[in-house]
Write a protein that holds these residues in place. Structure first.
Motif, PDB file in Angstrom:
ATOM      1  N   ASN A   3      32.588  33.898  47.989  1.00 56.02           N
ATOM      2  CA  ASN A   3      33.228  35.205  48.094  1.00 56.02           C
ATOM      3  C   ASN A   3      34.400  35.176  49.066  1.00 56.02           C
ATOM      4  O   ASN A   3      35.437  35.783  48.827  1.00 56.02           O
ATOM      5  N   SER A   4      34.227  34.469  50.196  1.00 54.13           N
ATOM      6  CA  SER A   4      35.313  34.393  51.172  1.00 54.13           C
ATOM      7  C   SER A   4      36.522  33.668  50.608  1.00 54.13           C
ATOM      8  O   SER A   4      37.657  34.039  50.874  1.00 54.13           O
ATOM      9  N   ARG A   5      36.261  32.615  49.809  1.00 58.04           N
ATOM     10  CA  ARG A   5      37.386  31.895  49.197  1.00 58.04           C
ATOM     11  C   ARG A   5      38.090  32.756  48.157  1.00 58.04           C
ATOM     12  O   ARG A   5      39.317  32.694  48.014  1.00 58.04           O
ATOM     13  N   SER A   6      37.314  33.522  47.422  1.00 58.53           N
ATOM     14  CA  SER A   6      37.923  34.363  46.390  1.00 58.53           C
ATOM     15  C   SER A   6      38.739  35.485  47.000  1.00 58.53           C
ATOM     16  O   SER A   6      39.633  36.039  46.358  1.00 58.53           O
ATOM     17  N   ARG A   7      38.420  35.850  48.244  1.00 52.68           N
ATOM     18  CA  ARG A   7      39.166  36.916  48.897  1.00 52.68           C
ATOM     19  C   ARG A   7      40.468  36.428  49.525  1.00 52.68           C
ATOM     20  O   ARG A   7      41.350  37.239  49.827  1.00 52.68           O
ATOM     21  N   LEU A   8      40.597  35.138  49.755  1.00 55.96           N
ATOM     22  CA  LEU A   8      41.790  34.621  50.416  1.00 55.96           C
ATOM     23  C   LEU A   8      43.080  34.974  49.678  1.00 55.96           C
ATOM     24  O   LEU A   8      44.050  35.423  50.314  1.00 55.96           O
ATOM     25  N   VAL A  10      43.673  37.509  47.820  1.00 57.87           N
ATOM     26  CA  VAL A  10      43.893  38.948  47.990  1.00 57.87           C
ATOM     27  C   VAL A  10      44.434  39.238  49.384  1.00 57.87           C
ATOM     28  O   VAL A  10      45.358  40.049  49.565  1.00 57.87           O
ATOM     29  N   ILE A  11      43.861  38.552  50.398  1.00 56.73           N
ATOM     30  CA  ILE A  11      44.302  38.747  51.780  1.00 56.73           C
ATOM     31  C   ILE A  11      45.755  38.315  51.941  1.00 56.73           C
ATOM     32  O   ILE A  11      46.577  39.029  52.529  1.00 56.73           O
ATOM     33  N   THR A  14      48.060  40.740  50.216  1.00 62.54           N
ATOM     34  CA  THR A  14      48.178  41.987  50.972  1.00 62.54           C
ATOM     35  C   THR A  14      49.121  41.820  52.160  1.00 62.54           C
ATOM     36  O   THR A  14      49.973  42.673  52.428  1.00 62.54           O
TER      37      THR A  14
END
Length: 279
Positions: A3-8, A10-11, A14
């Motif tokens: 999940n943390s990798r998939s959010r990178l 997006v981060i 942003t």
């Protein structure tokens, strides 16, 4: 972990978006604030990004100034930019099609020479171009601002990259149907190259719209002066620069560019995606 990798992405997206949008938000917010003292107080705080007052006074100061006719300089900029853009797409695409699909034996050396000119600083060509313009008697005209921007090495290269990927069978079939070389370019190559035309149009629109060094050297009065020179002239005559007026001028210059990109964005994104898939 997943999940943390998939959010990178997006981060990162942003953060990038904020880096682009925050200066624009500040520019618009300040342009809508007629109180210069309040602008200076709010600098560096969250208030500089959120409009507290909604006034068009700063825009009226810019647009209605009799000493610096904004409407005239906007019209000048549109004439110069659109004329350069239209002639550039037309002539550069012709040159690229000859280099990509022609039969000349020197096509490759000519292309390498054209691409090599990208390494030449544009500033080094200003004085020779200025001497040629003075010799031709076209100083302080639209012509002197349009001609230097027509031939563009990057545009030729982008068109060449696309035209060289057109299947030879399609070109040969058109020739067998009686199409001349010019007709193949006009009726087959150009309709297929809409994404490239969009990419070239956006890149050159930005380049010509924001040009300053060449226009400031070849214009003398407001009759043919573009926005960039008018902005420097307007605020150079004032010892105390009002930030609200500066931002109003900047927003007024940015709006046509944003609108142009919105109109061309679909084809431009298609061009980028096509280059990524085929490259």
């Amino acid at each position: 972990m997943v999940n943390s990798r998939s959010r990178l992405p997006v981060i990162f997206a942003t953060i990038t978006a904020l880096g682009v949008l925050l200066p624009l938000m500040m520019m618009v917010t300040i342009s809508l604030n007629p109180d210069e003292q309040d602008i200076l107080i709010s600098m560096g705080s969250i208030r500089s990004f959120i409009p507290q007052t909604l006034s068009l006074q700063n825009y009226a100061d810019i647009w209605l100034d009799p000493q610096q006719p904004f409407a005239r300089t906007m019209l000048n900029t549109l004439i110069i930019t659109l004329s350069t853009l239209g002639l550039s797409v037309l002539l550069n695409s012709m040159a690229a099609f000859v280099l990509a699909q022609g039969t000349l034996s020197v096509r490759k050396p000519v292309l390498l020479l054209i691409v090599a000119t990208l390494a030449v600083p544009a500033e080094s060509l200003v004085l020779p171009q200025l001497m040629m313009a003075a010799w031709a008697g076209i100083i302080d005209t639209y012509t002197v601002q349009i001609l230097p921007g027509i031939a563009n090495a990057m545009s030729i290269f982008l068109f060449y990259q696309f035209f060289s990927r057109i299947p030879k069978d399609l070109i040969e079939a058109a020739r067998l149907d009686g199409f001349s070389f010019f007709q193949v370019w006009r009726f087959i190559a150009m309709p297929l190259s809409k994404p490239v035309i969009s990419a070239v149009a956006i890149l050159q629109f930005l380049e010509v719209w924001n040009a300053y060094l060449w226009p400031v050297m070849v214009t003398r009065g407001p009759e043919v002066r573009p926005l960039t020179v008018a902005m420097a002239s307007y605020f150079g005559t004032n010892q105390r620069i009002p930030w609200g007026d500066v931002m109003a001028f900047a927003v007024s210059m940015a709006v046509p560019v944003i609108l142009f990109f919105i109109i061309m964005q679909r084809q431009f994104i298609a061009s980028v995606m096509s280059a990524g898939v085929k490259g």
